[in-house]
Design a protein around this motif. Structure first.
Motif, PDB file in Angstrom:
ATOM      1  N   ALA A 233     -23.994  11.295  -3.044  1.00  0.00           N
ATOM      2  CA  ALA A 233     -23.419  11.666  -4.331  1.00  0.00           C
ATOM      3  C   ALA A 233     -22.274  12.664  -4.207  1.00  0.00           C
ATOM      4  N   CYS A 234     -22.168  13.382  -3.086  1.00  0.00           N
ATOM      5  CA  CYS A 234     -21.179  14.463  -3.010  1.00  0.00           C
ATOM      6  C   CYS A 234     -20.191  14.343  -1.861  1.00  0.00           C
ATOM      7  N   SER A 235     -20.387  13.439  -0.934  1.00  0.00           N
ATOM      8  CA  SER A 235     -19.496  13.357   0.233  1.00  0.00           C
ATOM      9  C   SER A 235     -18.747  12.028   0.231  1.00  0.00           C
ATOM     10  N   GLU A 236     -17.442  12.100   0.047  1.00  0.00           N
ATOM     11  CA  GLU A 236     -16.594  10.902   0.070  1.00  0.00           C
ATOM     12  C   GLU A 236     -16.304  10.525   1.514  1.00  0.00           C
ATOM     13  N   CYS A 237     -16.438   9.227   1.812  1.00  0.00           N
ATOM     14  CA  CYS A 237     -16.214   8.777   3.194  1.00  0.00           C
ATOM     15  C   CYS A 237     -14.904   8.024   3.361  1.00  0.00           C
ATOM     16  N   ILE A 238     -14.343   7.439   2.287  1.00  0.00           N
ATOM     17  CA  ILE A 238     -13.108   6.675   2.414  1.00  0.00           C
ATOM     18  C   ILE A 238     -12.406   6.602   1.075  1.00  0.00           C
ATOM     19  N   SER A 239     -11.062   6.538   1.128  1.00  0.00           N
ATOM     20  CA  SER A 239     -10.254   6.346  -0.074  1.00  0.00           C
ATOM     21  C   SER A 239      -9.042   5.503   0.292  1.00  0.00           C
ATOM     22  N   ILE A 240      -8.703   4.518  -0.573  1.00  0.00           N
ATOM     23  CA  ILE A 240      -7.615   3.576  -0.296  1.00  0.00           C
ATOM     24  C   ILE A 240      -6.738   3.463  -1.533  1.00  0.00           C
ATOM     25  N   MET A 241      -5.413   3.553  -1.330  1.00  0.00           N
ATOM     26  CA  MET A 241      -4.449   3.277  -2.392  1.00  0.00           C
ATOM     27  C   MET A 241      -3.947   1.841  -2.220  1.00  0.00           C
ATOM     28  N   PHE A 242      -4.134   0.994  -3.249  1.00  0.00           N
ATOM     29  CA  PHE A 242      -3.721  -0.409  -3.209  1.00  0.00           C
ATOM     30  C   PHE A 242      -2.461  -0.609  -4.047  1.00  0.00           C
ATOM     31  N   GLU A 243      -1.573  -1.434  -3.516  1.00  0.00           N
ATOM     32  CA  GLU A 243      -0.385  -1.875  -4.250  1.00  0.00           C
ATOM     33  C   GLU A 243      -0.342  -3.393  -4.157  1.00  0.00           C
ATOM     34  N   MET A 244      -0.217  -4.107  -5.305  1.00  0.00           N
ATOM     35  CA  MET A 244      -0.174  -5.558  -5.344  1.00  0.00           C
ATOM     36  C   MET A 244       1.233  -6.014  -5.704  1.00  0.00           C
ATOM     37  N   LYS A 245       1.795  -6.926  -4.914  1.00  0.00           N
ATOM     38  CA  LYS A 245       3.140  -7.417  -5.164  1.00  0.00           C
ATOM     39  C   LYS A 245       3.163  -8.938  -5.099  1.00  0.00           C
ATOM     40  N   ASN A 246       3.827  -9.538  -6.105  1.00  0.00           N
ATOM     41  CA  ASN A 246       3.948 -10.990  -6.208  1.00  0.00           C
ATOM     42  C   ASN A 246       5.274 -11.296  -6.872  1.00  0.00           C
ATOM     43  N   GLU A 247       5.784 -12.519  -6.673  1.00  0.00           N
ATOM     44  CA  GLU A 247       6.990 -12.949  -7.355  1.00  0.00           C
ATOM     45  C   GLU A 247       6.998 -14.465  -7.447  1.00  0.00           C
ATOM     46  N   SER A 248       7.716 -14.974  -8.402  1.00  0.00           N
ATOM     47  CA  SER A 248       7.772 -16.415  -8.628  1.00  0.00           C
ATOM     48  C   SER A 248       8.738 -17.060  -7.645  1.00  0.00           C
ATOM     49  N   ASP A 249       8.531 -18.348  -7.409  1.00  0.00           N
ATOM     50  CA  ASP A 249       9.435 -19.076  -6.511  1.00  0.00           C
ATOM     51  C   ASP A 249      10.844 -19.169  -7.072  1.00  0.00           C
ATOM     52  N   THR A 250      10.973 -18.995  -8.384  1.00  0.00           N
ATOM     53  CA  THR A 250      12.292 -19.132  -9.019  1.00  0.00           C
ATOM     54  C   THR A 250      13.002 -17.798  -9.151  1.00  0.00           C
ATOM     55  N   THR A 251      12.414 -16.706  -8.610  1.00  0.00           N
ATOM     56  CA  THR A 251      13.060 -15.394  -8.697  1.00  0.00           C
ATOM     57  C   THR A 251      14.361 -15.397  -7.904  1.00  0.00           C
ATOM     58  N   ALA A 252      15.428 -14.894  -8.526  1.00  0.00           N
ATOM     59  CA  ALA A 252      16.750 -14.946  -7.885  1.00  0.00           C
ATOM     60  C   ALA A 252      16.828 -13.983  -6.703  1.00  0.00           C
ATOM     61  N   THR A 253      16.430 -12.723  -6.928  1.00  0.00           N
ATOM     62  CA  THR A 253      16.500 -11.696  -5.869  1.00  0.00           C
ATOM     63  C   THR A 253      15.139 -11.571  -5.193  1.00  0.00           C
ATOM     64  N   LYS A 254      15.069 -11.964  -3.953  1.00  0.00           N
ATOM     65  CA  LYS A 254      13.811 -11.943  -3.214  1.00  0.00           C
ATOM     66  C   LYS A 254      13.600 -10.573  -2.588  1.00  0.00           C
ATOM     67  N   LYS A 255      12.411 -10.012  -2.789  1.00  0.00           N
ATOM     68  CA  LYS A 255      12.059  -8.731  -2.204  1.00  0.00           C
ATOM     69  C   LYS A 255      11.359  -8.927  -0.861  1.00  0.00           C
ATOM     70  N   LYS A 256      11.348  -7.854  -0.070  1.00  0.00           N
ATOM     71  CA  LYS A 256      10.626  -7.846   1.196  1.00  0.00           C
ATOM     72  C   LYS A 256       9.490  -6.832   1.125  1.00  0.00           C
ATOM     73  N   ASN A 257       8.487  -7.041   1.951  1.00  0.00           N
ATOM     74  CA  ASN A 257       7.340  -6.140   1.938  1.00  0.00           C
ATOM     75  C   ASN A 257       7.731  -4.709   2.294  1.00  0.00           C
ATOM     76  N   GLU A 258       8.630  -4.572   3.258  1.00  0.00           N
ATOM     77  CA  GLU A 258       8.987  -3.227   3.706  1.00  0.00           C
ATOM     78  C   GLU A 258       9.737  -2.432   2.643  1.00  0.00           C
ATOM     79  N   ASP A 259      10.220  -3.093   1.585  1.00  0.00           N
ATOM     80  CA  ASP A 259      10.886  -2.372   0.498  1.00  0.00           C
ATOM     81  C   ASP A 259       9.927  -1.463  -0.263  1.00  0.00           C
ATOM     82  N   PHE A 260       8.616  -1.697  -0.145  1.00  0.00           N
ATOM     83  CA  PHE A 260       7.636  -0.939  -0.924  1.00  0.00           C
ATOM     84  C   PHE A 260       6.824   0.043  -0.073  1.00  0.00           C
ATOM     85  N   PHE A 261       7.113   0.112   1.245  1.00  0.00           N
ATOM     86  CA  PHE A 261       6.319   0.974   2.112  1.00  0.00           C
ATOM     87  C   PHE A 261       6.474   2.452   1.744  1.00  0.00           C
TER      88      PHE A 261
END
Length: 436
Positions: A233-261
């Protein structure tokens, strides 16, 4: 003398031994030159025949090899027509290049054979030996080139077949990924999909876990989800920050994964999370991100990039690793608590050893100083002894010299002293006679 009859006129004449020998030598030289000329002509004809046979054989083998290569090229064209036209063109060009090199080599060998000077051959055996050696060398070179060509063709074929197979596998993986995503995420976003997947197993796998959206944008930005889990109840063992990224096939400007690091790392620090995970559908053709869990800790510490199908496995792996780490830390703390007395004893022992070593070092230095002083005294006494011995030796020499002194030696070369001692001796003799 020898009698010789002329075969034309029948006249008989006499010649001496020298003339007779000259005639015999002339006859023998003519016969030998004729025989040698016939042998050379025979050798020339046999060599030409051997060269023609070798050229015919080489030409036939090259034609057969070219026919085999043409058939192989046609077979490769048929096999690779659907997906490797560029590969087939490259292979064909290399094969044609090799054939051209072989043709040039044959032409060069023909020119060398045509330009050979047969007159320099002194014997038939040597001439035939050179032809056979040239033929064997040519045959060996052709066999080596044939083996090299086959190995090169096999290597190129395997290389391009492997590339085609890898492309097909990648296409199948992408198709499978898109099929899975399209079947699981109809009407959903990537965030909703991950939340649904987590909630399916929350009660059984993560009963004490916290998994909610990050709504705190006080630092200027925020992540998508924060995962926290604790051992109790009192000792935290792990914590994770999640970021979700998606885009449509018709998106004009394509992003890269490293743009969000960079932004993800900042959000992780602001919210005090240990790990950062980017769940991404970006760069669908990138083999690196399609291969599984990608560790980008060389860019930002404890950061990973995954596809959606690795979302739950990633949480499980990190949570299990953190729990094992907590166990090891608890065991280490227990061992340290149990061994605190031993540690203090070791500290006291170290202090005693240090003090004893210091005193021993001081005593050792003083002992060495005393030894040095004794050595100096011994050295001084030794020098005194040597000086006394030298004095005794000099006194003995002086005594020997004094004992060796006589009047004769003293008066030698000194007439005045000799006369004085003679007078003194004469006076002493007269005194002794008078007293008697």
């Amino acid at each position: 003398m020898h009698e010789i009859t002329c075969p034309h006129c029948g006249k008989t004449f006499n010649i001496d031994e020298t003339g007779y020998a000259d005639i015999l030598n002339q006859v023998r030289d003519d016969a030998f030159d004729k025989a040698l000329h016939e042998r050379l002509e025979l050798a020339e004809r046999e060599k030409k025949i051997a060269v023609e046979l070798a050229e015919t054989k080489v030409t036939s083998e090259l034609e057969k090899e070219a026919a085999k290569k043409d058939a192989e090229i046609e077979r490769l064209k048929v096999e690779l027509k659907s997906s490797a036209e560029l590969v087939q063109a490259k292979v064909t060009g290399e094969l044609q290049g090799e054939a051209a090199k072989k043709d040039a080599e044959i032409a060069r060998l023909k020119e060398e054979l045509k330009g050979a000077d047969v007159a320099k051959q002194l014997a038939l055996k040597e001439a035939l030996g050179d032809v056979e050696k040239e033929r064997d060398n040519l045959k060996r070179d052709l066999e080596v080139k044939d083996i090299e060509q086959k190995l090169r063709e096999s290597s190129l074929k395997e290389k391009y077949e492997t590339q085609i197979k890898d492309r097909d596998d990648a296409i199948e993986r992408l198709k499978d990924l898109k099929a899975k995503l399209s079947s699981k995420m109809v009407g959903e976003t990537l965030e909703q999909h991950c939340e649904v997947e987590f909630n399916k197993i929350r009660a059984t796998a993560f009963p004490r876990a916290y998994f909610e959206k990050d709504n705190d944008a006080s630092g200027g930005s925020k992540g998508d989800y924060i995962f926290r889990d604790s051992e109790d109840a009192c000792s935290e063992c792990i914590s994770i920050m999640f970021e979700m990224k998606n885009e449509s096939d018709t998106t004009a400007t394509k992003k890269k994964n490293e743009d969000f690091f960079k932004e993800l790392d900042k959000d992780r620090d602001d919210k005090g999370c240990e790990y950062a995970v980017l769940v991404s559908l970006l760069e669908p053709d990138n083999e690196l991100y399609n291969s599984g869990i990608v560790d980008v800790s060389h860019r930002y510490p404890k950061m990973y990039v995954i596809r959606p199908q690795f979302f739950i496995p990633m949480i499980t792996v990190l949570r299990n690793a953190a729990q094992n780490s907590l166990k090891y830390k608890a065991e280490l703390a227990l061992v340290r608590a149990q061994n605190i007395d031993i540690t203090n004893f070791e500290d006291e022992l170290d202090k005693f050893k240090a003090g004893f070593g210091k005193n021993f070092d001081l005593a050792s230095r003083r002992f060495q100083t005393a030894i040095d002083e004794i050595d100096k005294s011994i050295d001084h006494l030794q020098k005194t002894k040597e000086a006394l011995l030298g004095t005794d030796r000099n006194l003995r020499l002086a005594n020997d010299k004094a004992q060796d002194v006589t009047i004769k030696k003293l008066t030698r070369g000194n007439p005045t002293m000799a006369a004085k001692f003679a007078e003194l001796e004469k006076a002493n003799s007269d005194a002794e006679e008078g007293s008697s």
